[in-house]
Design a protein around this motif. Structure first.
Motif, mmCIF file in Angstrom:
data_model
loop_
_atom_site.group_PDB
_atom_site.id
_atom_site.type_symbol
_atom_site.label_atom_id
_atom_site.label_comp_id
_atom_site.label_asym_id
_atom_site.label_seq_id
_atom_site.Cartn_x
_atom_site.Cartn_y
_atom_site.Cartn_z
ATOM 1 N N LYS A 1 31.348 43.848 54.812
ATOM 2 C CA LYS A 1 32.111 45.050 54.488
ATOM 3 C C LYS A 1 31.714 45.704 53.165
ATOM 4 C CE LYS A 1 36.296 43.794 57.057
ATOM 5 N NZ LYS A 1 37.764 43.547 56.965
ATOM 6 N N ALA A 2 30.901 45.037 52.362
ATOM 7 C CA ALA A 2 30.597 45.529 51.020
ATOM 8 C C ALA A 2 29.709 46.770 51.063
ATOM 9 C CB ALA A 2 29.919 44.442 50.196
ATOM 10 N N PHE B 1 30.043 45.444 44.173
ATOM 11 C CA PHE B 1 31.408 44.965 44.022
ATOM 12 C C PHE B 1 31.984 45.536 42.738
ATOM 13 C CE2 PHE B 1 28.956 41.871 46.360
ATOM 14 C CZ PHE B 1 29.761 41.620 47.471
ATOM 15 N N GLU C 1 32.521 37.869 55.807
ATOM 16 C CA GLU C 1 33.214 39.146 55.977
ATOM 17 C C GLU C 1 33.090 40.010 54.727
ATOM 18 O OE1 GLU C 1 37.621 40.879 57.284
ATOM 19 O OE2 GLU C 1 37.312 38.727 56.976
ATOM 20 N N GLN C 2 33.143 39.383 53.564
ATOM 21 C CA GLN C 2 32.997 40.105 52.307
ATOM 22 C C GLN C 2 31.640 40.804 52.236
ATOM 23 O OE1 GLN C 2 33.023 37.459 48.940
ATOM 24 N NE2 GLN C 2 33.605 39.052 47.481
ATOM 25 N N LEU D 1 29.749 34.194 48.334
ATOM 26 C CA LEU D 1 30.310 35.290 49.117
ATOM 27 C C LEU D 1 30.609 34.825 50.537
ATOM 28 C CD1 LEU D 1 27.443 37.673 48.057
ATOM 29 C CD2 LEU D 1 29.777 37.859 47.182
ATOM 30 N N ASP D 2 31.802 35.173 51.051
ATOM 31 C CA ASP D 2 32.075 34.853 52.444
ATOM 32 C C ASP D 2 31.467 35.928 53.334
ATOM 33 O OD1 ASP D 2 34.403 36.703 53.639
ATOM 34 O OD2 ASP D 2 34.794 36.356 51.507
ATOM 35 N N THR E 1 39.622 32.372 52.172
ATOM 36 C CA THR E 1 39.378 33.211 53.334
ATOM 37 C C THR E 1 39.738 32.337 54.530
ATOM 38 O OG1 THR E 1 37.081 32.505 53.656
ATOM 39 C CG2 THR E 1 37.474 34.317 52.109
#
Length: 376
Positions: free
Chosen positions: A161-162, A250, A157-158, A154-155, A352
């Motif tokens: 925001k999740a 997700f 930012e991901q 997972l990056d 990304t």
């Protein structure tokens, strides 16, 4: 079900590009490939595969990578051989049953779709309506779709925001299959839409700058939305480990971009494998995370060669000779940097700004964290 209409995805653009035989004029086909010079006459001297067939019928399960590997020694050069007929406005997708032929135009080898669906049907410029699920994709779709639905690399930012688990019903501290959980961040989720739950684990840092790029994740389980709202309620129908407050959610099903074509980066890329999926070593069709992304010029479809970094060893024999008297004392001798050794190929499928994900296409040896990835 998606269908291919007048807007055709670029995957088959090069998609073995419909060098189509059509009513206005038929391209001449040679009866055999020119075995004397099995190279592409474009000045690049890109070799064809020694076993490149003159004709091939596309089979279920084929990918564009498979087909390109069949015809080219280096599959990422396939834009050099696919020929786009300029009189066909919308090149067709490639389907199982289509017949491909290796032809020569002005002395240069080109690959063309000669027959559709395994028959002798004459091709003409037209819109072909077919389920996209039948079309040949660049790489195995189910692998990258599965990764998107259950992400474990997972990056940053991901993760930021999740949506996340805010509480468990009945004041439970942990959840498992059969429990209900409350989720913040999906107020518009439809009832019965399904989500995967992932526990955020270790940090992924750039080995050069030590900047935080992302995280590893551990798949927890999943289930459908039982009640919409903020918070929403989700029924955990499957679990492989305990669900905790703060775990991320997700969507199980998501649109995955697969309309890219393999090609080499146009500028120099020097990346490092910073994570592997679910294991310490990798094999074909496994997924790796790299410490370079779109800011470094990477994009879906880019092919990178992975190399095992050469170790530093001690040269105890520099003065020559094989006798014991010529061997330096333990730990002595000058340092020698061994060369990097190429061990595989990966194809980038998602980027990304500072990180990217790639699928291992070929591996002669296990690909590990710390291996380098650069232009092939």
């Amino acid at each position: 079900m998606k269908t291919a209409t007048s807007q055709i995805r670029p995957a088959a653009m090069l998609g073995l590009m419909a060098c189509l035989t059509f009513a206005a004029g038929t391209l001449p086909l040679t009866s055999a490939a020119q075995d004397s010079t099995r190279t592409i006459a474009t000045g690049s001297n890109i070799p064809l595969s020694t076993n490149a067939p003159d004709e091939y019928m596309v089979k279920p399960g084929d990918t564009l990578w498979d087909i390109s590997r069949l015809y080219l020694r280096d599959p990422w050069y396939w834009p050099e051989i696919w020929y786009l007929n300029p009189q066909v406005a919308n090149p067709h997708l490639i389907y199982p049953g289509d017949v491909l032929k290796l032809i020569y135009i002005d002395g240069q080898p080109r690959l063309t779709v000669a027959e559709r669906g395994g028959g002798s049907k004459r091709l003409s410029p037209q819109v072909r309506r077919e389920p996209l699920s039948r079309a040949v994709t660049s790489i195995p779709y189910d692998i990258i779709a599965g990764f998107a639905g259950r992400p474990v690399l997972l990056d940053k930012e991901q993760v930021d925001k999740a949506p996340y688990v805010v509480a468990l019903r009945d004041e439970h501290m942990i959840g498992s299959a059969g429990n209900e959980i409350y989720v913040q961040g999906i107020p518009d989720a439809a009832v019965d839409s399904r989500y995967s739950i992932v526990h955020v684990d270790g940090k992924l840092r750039d080995p050069e700058t030590r900047d935080l790029l992302g995280y590893t994740g551990i798949y927890v389980g999943g289930g459908p939305v039982a009640r919409a709202g903020e918070p929403a309620k989700l029924l955990l129908t499957q679990s492989v480990r305990e669900a905790l407050q703060g775990d991320k959610l997700f969507p199980e099903s998501t649109d995955v971009k697969d309309d890219f074509v393999p090609h080499a980066p146009s500028s120099d890329v020097n990346a490092t494998v910073i994570a592997v999926r679910e294991a310490t070593v990798m094999g074909q069709y496994q997924i790796v995370a790299l410490n370079r992304g779109s800011q470094a010029g990477l994009e879906p479809g880019h092919i990178l060669a992975v190399s095992e970094r050469g170790k530093v060893v001690r040269d105890k024999y520099k003065r020559g000779g094989l006798g014991a008297d010529n061997i330096s004392v333990m730990g002595g001798g000058s340092k020698v940097q061994l060369p990097d050794e190429r061990i595989g190929l990966v194809m980038v499928f998602n980027t990304t700004p500072r990180m990217s994900y790639a699928l291992v296409m070929e591996a002669q040896k296990e690909i590990r964290e710390g291996d380098s990835a650069a232009n092939p």
